[in-house]
Write a protein that holds these residues in place. Sequence first.
Motif, PDB file in Angstrom:
ATOM      1  N   MET A  63      -2.385  -7.980  23.187  1.00 34.91           N
ATOM      2  CA  MET A  63      -1.332  -7.956  24.207  1.00 34.91           C
ATOM      3  C   MET A  63      -0.814  -9.364  24.447  1.00 34.91           C
ATOM      4  O   MET A  63      -1.542 -10.339  24.269  1.00 34.91           O
ATOM      5  N   ASP A  68       1.744  -8.956  29.361  1.00 35.76           N
ATOM      6  CA  ASP A  68       1.098  -7.643  29.431  1.00 35.76           C
ATOM      7  C   ASP A  68      -0.270  -7.743  30.100  1.00 35.76           C
ATOM      8  O   ASP A  68      -0.630  -6.915  30.936  1.00 35.76           O
ATOM      9  N   VAL A 117      -2.327  -5.457  33.154  1.00 37.05           N
ATOM     10  CA  VAL A 117      -3.133  -4.425  32.504  1.00 37.05           C
ATOM     11  C   VAL A 117      -3.960  -3.591  33.503  1.00 37.05           C
ATOM     12  O   VAL A 117      -4.236  -2.423  33.264  1.00 37.05           O
ATOM     13  N   SER A 137      -8.172  -7.582  21.441  1.00 37.09           N
ATOM     14  CA  SER A 137      -8.494  -7.768  22.857  1.00 37.09           C
ATOM     15  C   SER A 137      -9.998  -7.727  23.068  1.00 37.09           C
ATOM     16  O   SER A 137     -10.734  -7.152  22.273  1.00 37.09           O
TER      17      SER A 137
END
Length: 271
Positions: free
Chosen positions: A194, A198, A202, A248
């Motif tokens: 991301m 973003d 989240v 991530s």
Amino acid sequence: ERGEDVFASLARSFNGMADSLQSQINQLAALSQLQQRFVSDVSHELRTPLTTIRLAGDVIYDQRESFPPATERTAELLHTQIERFDRLLSDLLEISRYDAGSVVLDPEPTNLVRLADDTVDEMRTLAEQNGTELRLEAPGGYFDVGMDPRRIRRIVRNLLGNAIEHGEGRPVVVTVDSNESAVALSVRDYGLGMSQADVNHVFDRFWRADPSRKRTIGGTGLGLAISLEDATLHSGWLQVWSSPGAGSCFRLTLPRVPGREITSSPLPLPP
Ligand code: ADP
């Protein structure tokens, strides 16, 4: 004497300010209570018709193979959307319980490595469907720590589900580690990742990244918001690192509360 006058008038105006602030706070609190009640009432009201729709949908879904192909697809679509509606309502109800402050933890001594291992097993089928390999790394021995296993398991399930969904079929690694003051569980994927913009959203309720890159429609955008509420109830943290194209890492940290730990000897790793 003049000084006293000044103090007296200052005190009066501070009093006035405090009163008006208090009444504004009361109004805000009443509004937010109203909003929370509204969400909870609507969710409850929608439950009953949804149950009926679900039953009817199940009947149609069970017979789908006897329909012409186009109708069969419609039956499947109906089924998927009912499931999604159901999830959305459950999530909404859960959120309204947090807002009402009515969620109570049910803690018991829990081994986080075991919990992670069980959850990884549970998610294996979904992972295989996505061509994703799940790995659990847990160096060292672990203590039982007081936590609500049902809620922590839900967090891990949610993080794993997201990692699989956005992991581009690359391996997902779950790591459990601990020190004197905390135990932590990380879920690392090497998928889409991301942007910083973003990442900032989240954990927001209903937030989902740009829909153009979504292949699935299953989510509600409430999973991480609920996970964060649960982590916070445990006095824990939920953190995220992410980079576009590099994947991530979500990390759940739970404090070890002295006296709530039951076993003090290291437990063997699950096979
Ligand atoms: P949902 O998964 O139902 O959409 P979540 O609250 O779990 O809701 O996640 C919100 C959004 O955060 C997802 O829609 C996705 O855009 C983004 N996201 C969550 N986890 C990841 C991940 N591991 N990699 C990339 N994006 C993610």
